[in-house]
Design a protein around this motif. Structure first.
Motif, PDB file in Angstrom:
ATOM      1  N   VAL A  11       0.839  -1.207   0.000  1.00  0.00           N
ATOM      2  CA  VAL A  11       0.000   0.000   0.000  1.00  0.00           C
ATOM      3  C   VAL A  11       0.870   1.251   0.000  1.00  0.00           C
ATOM      4  CG1 VAL A  11      -1.662   1.328   1.354  1.00  0.00           C
ATOM      5  CG2 VAL A  11      -1.953  -1.144   1.105  1.00  0.00           C
ATOM      6  N   LYS A  12       1.926   1.217   0.803  1.00  0.00           N
ATOM      7  CA  LYS A  12       2.836   2.362   0.869  1.00  0.00           C
ATOM      8  C   LYS A  12       3.504   2.595  -0.479  1.00  0.00           C
ATOM      9  CE  LYS A  12       6.792   4.138   3.467  1.00  0.00           C
ATOM     10  NZ  LYS A  12       7.772   3.843   4.550  1.00  0.00           N
ATOM     11  N   GLU A  13       3.926   1.501  -1.108  1.00  0.00           N
ATOM     12  CA  GLU A  13       4.568   1.620  -2.418  1.00  0.00           C
ATOM     13  C   GLU A  13       3.589   2.176  -3.451  1.00  0.00           C
ATOM     14  OE1 GLU A  13       6.933  -1.250  -5.649  1.00  0.00           O
ATOM     15  OE2 GLU A  13       6.155  -2.065  -3.770  1.00  0.00           O
ATOM     16  N   ALA A  14       2.334   1.662  -3.403  1.00  0.00           N
ATOM     17  CA  ALA A  14       1.316   2.167  -4.330  1.00  0.00           C
ATOM     18  C   ALA A  14       1.025   3.642  -4.067  1.00  0.00           C
ATOM     19  CB  ALA A  14       0.037   1.342  -4.193  1.00  0.00           C
ATOM     20  N   ALA A  15       0.991   4.017  -2.780  1.00  0.00           N
ATOM     21  CA  ALA A  15       0.738   5.422  -2.429  1.00  0.00           C
ATOM     22  C   ALA A  15       1.851   6.318  -2.957  1.00  0.00           C
ATOM     23  CB  ALA A  15       0.608   5.566  -0.914  1.00  0.00           C
ATOM     24  N   HIS A  16       3.099   5.855  -2.821  1.00  0.00           N
ATOM     25  CA  HIS A  16       4.225   6.634  -3.349  1.00  0.00           C
ATOM     26  C   HIS A  16       4.100   6.790  -4.868  1.00  0.00           C
ATOM     27  CE1 HIS A  16       6.479   7.315   0.243  1.00  0.00           C
ATOM     28  NE2 HIS A  16       6.650   6.036   0.515  1.00  0.00           N
ATOM     29  N   ALA A  17       3.679   5.699  -5.527  1.00  0.00           N
ATOM     30  CA  ALA A  17       3.514   5.767  -6.982  1.00  0.00           C
ATOM     31  C   ALA A  17       2.414   6.756  -7.358  1.00  0.00           C
ATOM     32  CB  ALA A  17       3.191   4.376  -7.533  1.00  0.00           C
ATOM     33  N   ILE A  18       1.303   6.727  -6.586  1.00  0.00           N
ATOM     34  CA  ILE A  18       0.192   7.649  -6.860  1.00  0.00           C
ATOM     35  C   ILE A  18       0.632   9.092  -6.636  1.00  0.00           C
ATOM     36  CG2 ILE A  18      -2.084   8.383  -6.055  1.00  0.00           C
ATOM     37  CD1 ILE A  18      -2.688   5.441  -5.470  1.00  0.00           C
ATOM     38  N   VAL A  19       1.371   9.312  -5.544  1.00  0.00           N
ATOM     39  CA  VAL A  19       1.859  10.667  -5.258  1.00  0.00           C
ATOM     40  C   VAL A  19       2.776  11.151  -6.381  1.00  0.00           C
ATOM     41  CG1 VAL A  19       3.319  12.024  -3.713  1.00  0.00           C
ATOM     42  CG2 VAL A  19       1.618  10.470  -2.765  1.00  0.00           C
ATOM     43  N   GLY A  20       3.669  10.258  -6.826  1.00  0.00           N
ATOM     44  CA  GLY A  20       4.555  10.631  -7.925  1.00  0.00           C
ATOM     45  C   GLY A  20       3.786  10.952  -9.192  1.00  0.00           C
ATOM     46  N   ASP A  21       2.759  10.137  -9.480  1.00  0.00           N
ATOM     47  CA  ASP A  21       1.936  10.384 -10.668  1.00  0.00           C
ATOM     48  C   ASP A  21       1.184  11.702 -10.545  1.00  0.00           C
ATOM     49  OD1 ASP A  21       0.730   9.448 -13.203  1.00  0.00           O
ATOM     50  OD2 ASP A  21      -1.111   9.384 -12.030  1.00  0.00           O
ATOM     51  N   CYS A  22       0.654  11.966  -9.337  1.00  0.00           N
ATOM     52  CA  CYS A  22      -0.067  13.231  -9.116  1.00  0.00           C
ATOM     53  C   CYS A  22       0.865  14.429  -9.266  1.00  0.00           C
ATOM     54  CB  CYS A  22      -0.704  13.229  -7.725  1.00  0.00           C
ATOM     55  SG  CYS A  22      -2.098  12.090  -7.559  1.00  0.00           S
ATOM     56  N   GLU A  23       2.078  14.288  -8.753  1.00  0.00           N
ATOM     57  CA  GLU A  23       3.034  15.390  -8.882  1.00  0.00           C
ATOM     58  C   GLU A  23       3.371  15.647 -10.348  1.00  0.00           C
ATOM     59  OE1 GLU A  23       6.289  14.201  -6.483  1.00  0.00           O
ATOM     60  OE2 GLU A  23       5.408  14.934  -4.600  1.00  0.00           O
ATOM     61  N   THR A  24       3.515  14.550 -11.113  1.00  0.00           N
ATOM     62  CA  THR A  24       3.793  14.703 -12.546  1.00  0.00           C
ATOM     63  C   THR A  24       2.626  15.384 -13.253  1.00  0.00           C
ATOM     64  OG1 THR A  24       5.177  12.714 -12.514  1.00  0.00           O
ATOM     65  CG2 THR A  24       4.375  13.467 -14.650  1.00  0.00           C
ATOM     66  N   LYS A  25       1.398  14.918 -12.945  1.00  0.00           N
ATOM     67  CA  LYS A  25       0.216  15.516 -13.568  1.00  0.00           C
ATOM     68  C   LYS A  25       0.058  16.975 -13.158  1.00  0.00           C
ATOM     69  CE  LYS A  25      -2.433  11.246 -14.105  1.00  0.00           C
ATOM     70  NZ  LYS A  25      -3.658  10.494 -13.715  1.00  0.00           N
ATOM     71  N   LEU A  26       0.358  17.264 -11.882  1.00  0.00           N
ATOM     72  CA  LEU A  26       0.253  18.640 -11.412  1.00  0.00           C
ATOM     73  C   LEU A  26       1.244  19.540 -12.136  1.00  0.00           C
ATOM     74  CD1 LEU A  26      -0.870  20.732  -9.449  1.00  0.00           C
ATOM     75  CD2 LEU A  26       0.832  19.992  -7.777  1.00  0.00           C
ATOM     76  N   SER A  27       2.466  19.028 -12.306  1.00  0.00           N
ATOM     77  CA  SER A  27       3.474  19.807 -13.023  1.00  0.00           C
ATOM     78  C   SER A  27       3.041  20.051 -14.466  1.00  0.00           C
ATOM     79  CB  SER A  27       4.813  19.065 -12.984  1.00  0.00           C
ATOM     80  OG  SER A  27       5.794  19.768 -13.711  1.00  0.00           O
ATOM     81  N   THR A  28       2.495  18.990 -15.095  1.00  0.00           N
ATOM     82  CA  THR A  28       2.013  19.133 -16.470  1.00  0.00           C
ATOM     83  C   THR A  28       0.860  20.126 -16.543  1.00  0.00           C
ATOM     84  OG1 THR A  28       2.659  16.836 -16.918  1.00  0.00           O
ATOM     85  CG2 THR A  28       1.111  17.871 -18.443  1.00  0.00           C
ATOM     86  N   ALA A  29      -0.060  20.033 -15.561  1.00  0.00           N
ATOM     87  CA  ALA A  29      -1.211  20.938 -15.543  1.00  0.00           C
ATOM     88  C   ALA A  29      -0.768  22.387 -15.340  1.00  0.00           C
ATOM     89  CB  ALA A  29      -2.179  20.523 -14.438  1.00  0.00           C
TER      90      ALA A  29
END
Length: 210
Positions: A112-130
């Motif tokens: 779960v922690k690993e998945a959460a880190h992946a989600i956070v990383g994806d969100c940060e990437t999407k936020l940067s793109t946005a």
């Protein structure tokens, strides 16, 4: 003359006293182990006291020589130790099960922690793109706004110029009508000339009158 040595004196080193080995009766040792096991079973106080008092006699008596009470004591001891062993085994199995469950939860938590880190990383990437897209959109909006303002100004200027031209056309038509209906010696002709001069001044052509 040299002094005489005492009769009890010894010239050599003192001899070591041999330690006497204690011989333990195997039966006594076995009985002691059984009594220790009974104490570990945490039986009710009265039952434990009865077994501790009667068990040594029952264990030291051969099976064929035991009286009914001694035989019953022997059965009670066997039953108590068997139940205690089963309880210990059950507790051990439960403990292993709990440990396994904890390990499973830890592994699940790690996933779960690993998945959460992946989600956070994806969100940060999407936020940067946005944020980048938002900046581009803002820049484009500013450019379009500037173009629109320039277009509106051009249209306003064009409308003003068109109105001015229309006014000039009307004035020229009026002058033309007067010219067609008047001769050069009348007051009407002077009026026509005055209008032409005014029209030239209004259109910036007064320099040609000098």
């Amino acid at each position: 003359m040299a002094p005489k040595r005492g009769a009890g004196s010894s010239q050599g080193p003192k001899a070591k006293v041999a330690r006497k080995e204690v011989v333990v009766d195997p039966l006594d040792q076995a009985v002691g182990e059984v009594l220790s096991a009974i104490k570990r079973c945490e039986a009710p106080e009265e039952q434990e006291k009865l077994l501790l008092e009667t068990c040594p006699i029952a264990l030291r008596t051969l099976a064929e020589g035991r009286n009914p009470f001694a035989a019953q004591v022997f059965v009670w001891v066997q039953q108590l130790l068997t139940e205690y062993g089963s309880a210990v085994a059950a507790k051990e199995a439960k403990a292993k099960s709990v440990v396994a469950a904890v390990d499973d939860r830890r592994a699940e938590a790690a996933k779960v922690k690993e998945a959460a880190h992946a989600i956070v990383g994806d969100c940060e990437t999407k936020l940067s793109t946005a944020q980048g897209a938002r900046q581009l959109a803002q820049d484009e909006l500013k450019r379009k706004t500037a173009e629109l303002k320039a277009t509106l100004k051009d249209r306003s200027d064009a409308a003003a110029t068109e109105a001015k031209i229309q006014g000039t056309i009307v004035e020229i038509e009026s002058v033309r009508a007067l010219v067609m209906s008047s001769d050069h010696e009348t007051a009407g002709f002077k009026k026509i000339v005055s209008r032409i001069v005014s029209q030239l001044k209004a259109s910036g052509g007064e320099e040609g009158l000098v």
